[in-house]
Motif scaffolding. Structure first.
Motif: not given
Length: 314
Positions: A10-27
């Motif tokens: 759902s996010v641009a490829e350049r933003d995926r690593l940060d998005f994924w890390r924050s998702t895992v920590c939040d969830q």
């Protein structure tokens, strides 16, 4: 809340690593998240909550997840977690033990101490996060059951895969509040059964301790319940009684208090106890001082008795 799905697509490829890390920590809980694919990571998390119980599904490529001592110290809530492998093989390490789980296996691990997950490739887990403050387990019991492989196809472990599958599909919002609370308590009971299936198997039962615990459970309403009375009823000395409980990483007083508070916690959600005041429930479990009861309950469960009752009633 309903079912929530979060996908790196759902996010641009350049933003995926940060998005994924924050998702895992939040969830889940705060972790060092290191995908082998780096910024090209592709992952998906599905989340649903049942009262204080959190249910998660996570799938991605090869990863290393690690919770550090620093992250443990900064946590607001500790969880005893079940990770059920649906796909892939994973090395799990905690409390000086390591095990490998594959599809159909699961482990228990505790966010109150460092742990490490290393996947061999693509993986998928079902994860249940249950607050340790709501479990009638000692720290030593929980520590003794982490990073040990449970077979999800046999014995008590066979109860876990279908339960998690059903919870992931559950329309939580359609359930009455009392039903949600009862289900959460049942999940907690399953955790206790899983832990004690390993702890009890690793140690021979002490009959003196079992008699003492049984006597306590039968006399919790007695405000004057004291070590001397318990020891006399079990025909042992007071010093030996204290030694027995110390060997289980608790004390006589702490055990009595825990059993009383667990009884109050359950009664505050039972429809048949709805006509009783909070103070009356405390008194029936040997805690007649309402101010002391409220302080002890809040310290143990992080919420006042009245707020717990109101939340359970929706």
């Amino acid at each position: 809340m309903g079912i929530t799905t979060i996908d790196t697509a759902s996010v641009a490829e350049r933003d995926r690593l940060d998005f994924w890390r924050s998702t895992v920590c939040d969830q889940f809980v705060t972790l060092d998240v290191r995908p082998a694919a780096g910024s090209e990571v592709q992952g998906r998390v599905t989340a649903v909550s049942l009262a204080d119980t959190q249910l998660r599904k996570i799938s991605a490529g090869a990863h290393r997840f690690e919770r550090t001592t620093r992250q443990v110290r900064s946590a607001d809530e500790d969880y005893l977690q079940i990770a059920l492998a649906r796909k892939g093989r994973t090395l799990v390490a905690q409390d000086g033990r390591e095990t490998v789980i594959g599809p159909g296996d699961f482990v228990l691990y505790d966010s109150a101490r460092p742990f490490r997950f290393v996947t061999a490739g693509d993986f998928e887990y079902s994860v249940c996060l249950f607050p340790t403050r709501l479990l009638a387990l000692s720290h030593s019991e929980m520590r003794a059951a982490t990073a040990i492989r449970f077979d999800g196809r046999a014995g008590i472990g066979a109860m876990v895969p279908p339960l998690l599958a059903a919870l992931h599909r559950l329309d939580v919002d359609s359930l009455p509040a009392a039903s949600r609370t009862a289900m959460m308590q049942s999940i907690g009971d399953l955790y206790v059964a899983l832990v004690r299936s390993r702890v009890d198997a690793a140690a021979s039962p002490n009959l003196h301790l079992m008699r003492a615990q049984a006597y306590v459970d039968e006399h919790l309403a007695d405000v004057g319940l004291a070590p001397a009375e318990i020891a006399a009823a079990c025909a042992i000395s007071v010093s030996y009684l204290h030694k027995l409980f110390a060997e289980t990483d608790t004390s006589v007083g702490a055990y009595v208090r825990e059993r009383r508070l667990q009884g109050c916690f359950a009664d505050l959600t039972r429809p048949e106890c709805a006509s009783l005041t909070v103070s009356a429930i405390g008194a029936r479990w040997g805690l007649p001082d309402s101010a002391h009861f409220s302080r002890a309950f809040r310290a143990r469960f992080g919420v006042s008795p009245s707020a717990h009752r109101a939340r359970s009633a929706g």
